[in-house]
Design a protein around this motif. Structure first.
Motif, short mmCIF file in Angstrom:
data_model
loop_
_atom_site.label_atom_id
_atom_site.label_comp_id
_atom_site.label_asym_id
_atom_site.label_seq_id
_atom_site.Cartn_x
_atom_site.Cartn_y
_atom_site.Cartn_z
N TYR A 1 0.87 -1.18 0.00
CA TYR A 1 0.00 0.00 0.00
C TYR A 1 0.90 1.23 0.00
O TYR A 1 2.07 1.17 0.41
N TRP A 2 0.34 2.32 -0.42
CA TRP A 2 1.15 3.53 -0.59
C TRP A 2 0.25 4.74 -0.41
O TRP A 2 -0.91 4.74 -0.81
N ASP B 1 -19.02 8.24 4.18
CA ASP B 1 -18.69 7.20 3.19
C ASP B 1 -17.41 6.47 3.60
O ASP B 1 -16.45 7.07 4.08
N MET B 2 -17.42 5.14 3.39
CA MET B 2 -16.21 4.33 3.59
C MET B 2 -15.68 3.90 2.23
O MET B 2 -16.41 3.32 1.42
N VAL B 3 -14.41 4.19 1.98
CA VAL B 3 -13.75 3.85 0.73
C VAL B 3 -12.81 2.68 1.02
O VAL B 3 -12.01 2.71 1.96
N TYR B 4 -12.89 1.63 0.17
CA TYR B 4 -12.06 0.44 0.37
C TYR B 4 -11.25 0.12 -0.89
O TYR B 4 -11.82 0.02 -1.99
N LEU B 5 -9.96 -0.06 -0.71
CA LEU B 5 -9.06 -0.60 -1.74
C LEU B 5 -8.52 -1.92 -1.22
O LEU B 5 -8.28 -2.08 -0.02
N PHE B 6 -8.24 -2.88 -2.11
CA PHE B 6 -7.88 -4.22 -1.63
C PHE B 6 -7.21 -5.02 -2.74
O PHE B 6 -7.38 -4.75 -3.93
N GLN C 1 -5.89 -23.97 7.73
CA GLN C 1 -5.38 -23.90 6.36
C GLN C 1 -4.21 -22.91 6.27
O GLN C 1 -4.10 -21.99 7.08
N GLU C 2 -3.35 -23.13 5.29
CA GLU C 2 -2.25 -22.21 5.05
C GLU C 2 -2.77 -20.94 4.37
O GLU C 2 -3.70 -21.01 3.55
N GLN C 3 -2.19 -19.80 4.72
CA GLN C 3 -2.57 -18.55 4.04
C GLN C 3 -2.18 -18.67 2.58
O GLN C 3 -1.04 -18.99 2.24
N LEU C 4 -3.14 -18.39 1.71
CA LEU C 4 -2.94 -18.63 0.28
C LEU C 4 -2.09 -17.57 -0.40
O LEU C 4 -1.25 -17.87 -1.24
N ASP C 5 -2.29 -16.30 -0.02
CA ASP C 5 -1.66 -15.20 -0.76
C ASP C 5 -1.46 -14.04 0.20
O ASP C 5 -1.96 -14.02 1.33
N ASP C 6 -0.71 -13.04 -0.27
CA ASP C 6 -0.60 -11.80 0.50
C ASP C 6 -1.96 -11.13 0.59
O ASP C 6 -2.80 -11.25 -0.31
N ILE C 7 -2.18 -10.41 1.69
CA ILE C 7 -3.46 -9.73 1.91
C ILE C 7 -3.20 -8.25 2.21
O ILE C 7 -2.33 -7.94 3.04
N CYS C 8 -3.94 -7.39 1.54
CA CYS C 8 -3.83 -5.95 1.81
C CYS C 8 -5.18 -5.31 1.59
O CYS C 8 -5.77 -5.44 0.50
N ILE C 9 -5.71 -4.65 2.63
CA ILE C 9 -6.98 -3.93 2.54
C ILE C 9 -6.78 -2.56 3.18
O ILE C 9 -6.26 -2.45 4.29
N MET C 10 -7.17 -1.50 2.47
CA MET C 10 -7.12 -0.16 3.02
C MET C 10 -8.54 0.40 3.08
O MET C 10 -9.30 0.29 2.11
N GLY C 11 -8.88 0.95 4.23
CA GLY C 11 -10.18 1.58 4.39
C GLY C 11 -10.02 3.05 4.80
O GLY C 11 -9.19 3.37 5.66
N VAL C 12 -10.78 3.93 4.17
CA VAL C 12 -10.71 5.36 4.46
C VAL C 12 -12.13 5.89 4.64
O VAL C 12 -12.99 5.71 3.77
N ARG C 13 -12.36 6.55 5.79
CA ARG C 13 -13.68 7.18 6.02
C ARG C 13 -13.61 8.66 5.70
O ARG C 13 -12.67 9.36 6.12
N VAL C 14 -14.60 9.13 4.99
CA VAL C 14 -14.67 10.57 4.63
C VAL C 14 -15.31 11.31 5.80
O VAL C 14 -16.39 10.95 6.24
#
Length: 484
Positions: A252-253, A415-420, A471-484
């Motif tokens: 994330y950036w 509003d909640m903004v989500y990137l993932f 179970q093993e974690q399948l992949d990298d996980i990244c979620i960003m949430g931003v509230r206005v």
């Protein structure tokens, strides 16, 4: 002669010395103790028997005490007591009557069976003992015994001879089995040592690799926006960042850009993104570092004024960076999926800049600009999820491709903004071991969207762990949430 041959010979010599030393001490002690039975059973010959026993025990005692000084071979150490006691028994047999001969036959048999269990010498020593016993018995019986040949054979002579011959085979078989056991043990120890050495080498290599990856993580962490800075830029925000391995292919950036326009107030724009690079672990981390570096470069490019223009720049730079030394036939198609957004503030940072024109009946709080390469944008407003779909093309896979589309979205307060990335929805688990999928992901985001951002983060992590289970974690996980 190889090392293994030398080792097994050395080991079997230790075994031979130990058993032959025991046999000599048994001969010294027990041969004298059995004199008691001679005294009570055959009193008339006790003096002659005692003389034989003392002589045999004395020779065995000298042998066991001084064999190193007189350099007696270890095989001869076992030969001496068996040979002497067998000759002693042959004499004692020759002066006995039929009743005592039958009883003493068991002692004779025990001698040969015992030699088969304790002796380790070459077959010719066994043959020599048996032949010497036959000759000694013939001579002693000829001069001392009044019994007939049939009586001698029936009363124990034939059985003793058979056991004597059997002892030859028993000693030889036991020697071979002991040799095989020692060779197998040495080979096992050698293999174990080699495995331990290989394990130590592997562990050292693994440590070096892990140390290198940990150092790569430090570099990656230095490029990824620190959580404290993210909170400063976007106070009402959270990030769930869960690499599958030490380093991550997701990242994330976030950054801010202050602009000065003629005859207009200065403005501050916050740009933020979530990206999913090809692969995960080290390979994904390399691509993430390239992506982060180019995103940071994009801030100072005068011709980039929107997320879509930033993605076009990112696409060109990623492609040219990873294909700088390749020809047309070996083009590298790796890249990333990404969602990139921007929010604009006035210079004081006190409020978000509304759009210049708006016919909406509701109050508009801010305008969000978004562009996506395969990664969509979710906005949840009053419990309803609104999805803005991304362009169906990745970053970096092709040198020329359609330009990315820029989306301008009017936001409202709350509003909640989500990137993932796709790691959360693609995780296997649950009672049937299936993917979490995007339907459940959307429902979960909708359910938690009204909560404070820090609580949202914890609930997303808890839900993931509960679904994943063992179970093993399948992949990298990244979620960003931003509230206005």
């Amino acid at each position: 002669m190889n090392a293994t041959s030398v080792n097994w010979q050395s080991e079997i010599n230790k075994t031979i010395l130990r058993y032959h030393t025991i046999a000599l001490w048994v001969a010294v002690i027990f041969n004298m103790l059995f004199f008691v039975t001679d005294y009570f059973n055959i009193y008339e010959y006790w003096q002659e028997f005692l003389t034989f026993r003392v002589a045999v025990s004395l020779v065995c005692l000298v042998t066991v005490l001084f064999h190193e000084k007189i350099k007696i071979p270890i095989e001869v150490l076992g030969f001496i007591p068996v040979f002497l006691i067998s000759i002693q028994n042959a004499y004692m047999w020759s002066v006995m009557d039929l009743e005592h001969l039958q009883k003493h036959a068991f002692a004779y048999i025990a001698l040969f069976i015992g030699s088969g269990m304790f002796m380790f010498y070459h077959v010719y020593y066994s043959v020599l003992i048996v032949v010497a016993n036959i000759i000694a018995n013939i001579i002693f019986f000829y001069y001392n015994s009044t019994l007939s040949l049939d009586e001698i054979l029936v009363s124990g002579g034939l059985l003793t001879g058979a056991v004597a011959v059997f002892s030859i085979l028993l000693i030889r078989m036991r020697y071979r089995l002991t040799k095989k056991e020692i060779v197998a043990r040495l080979m096992l120890e050698k293999s174990k040592k080699q495995l331990e050495e290989q394990k130590a080498i592997t562990e050292e290599k693994n440590k070096e690799i892990v140390d290198s990856i940990n150092y790569a993580k430090r570099i990656q962490d230095a490029l990824i926006t620190p959580p404290a800075k993210l909170k400063k830029l976007l106070p009402e925000s959270f990030v769930v960042f869960m690499p599958k391995d030490i380093v991550s292919g997701d990242f994330y950036w976030a950054t801010e850009i202050t602009t000065t326009k003629v005859n207009e107030p200065n403005e501050k724009m916050v740009v933020f993104a979530v990206a999913d690079c090809t692969g995960h672990g080290v390979s994904g981390a390399f691509m993430s570092i390239i992506g982060l570096k180019i995103l940071n470069q994009s801030k100072i490019q005068p011709n980039i004024n929107s997320p879509a223009e930033a993605l076009n720049y990112l696409n060109d730079e990623v492609y040219s960076t990873i294909n700088i030394h390749t020809d047309d036939e070996n083009v590298i198609r790796d890249g990333m999926d990404i969602a990139l957004c921007s929010l604009r503030f006035d210079v004081s940072g006190s409020r978000l800049t509304p759009p210049q024109t708006s016919n909406m009946e509701h109050e508009t709080t801010a305008v969000l600009q978004y562009a996506g390469a395969n990664n969509s944008l979710y906005i949840i407003r009053n419990g309803e999820l609104l999805e803005t779909k991304a362009d169906k093309q990745p970053i970096g896979a092709y040198e020329t491709e359609n330009s990315f589309q820029n989306h301008e979205i009017e936001l409202q307060k709350g509003d909640m903004v989500y990137l993932f990335s796709d790691g959360y929805a693609d995780q296997f688990g649950g009672p049937k071991g299936k993917k979490f999928n995007y339907r459940q992901f959307k429902e979960l985001l909708t359910d938690v969207s009204s909560l404070p951002v820090d609580e949202q983060k914890e609930m997303l992590i808890d839900a993931h762990n509960a679904w994943k289970g063992s179970q093993e974690q399948l992949d990298d996980i990244c979620i960003m949430g931003v509230r206005v």
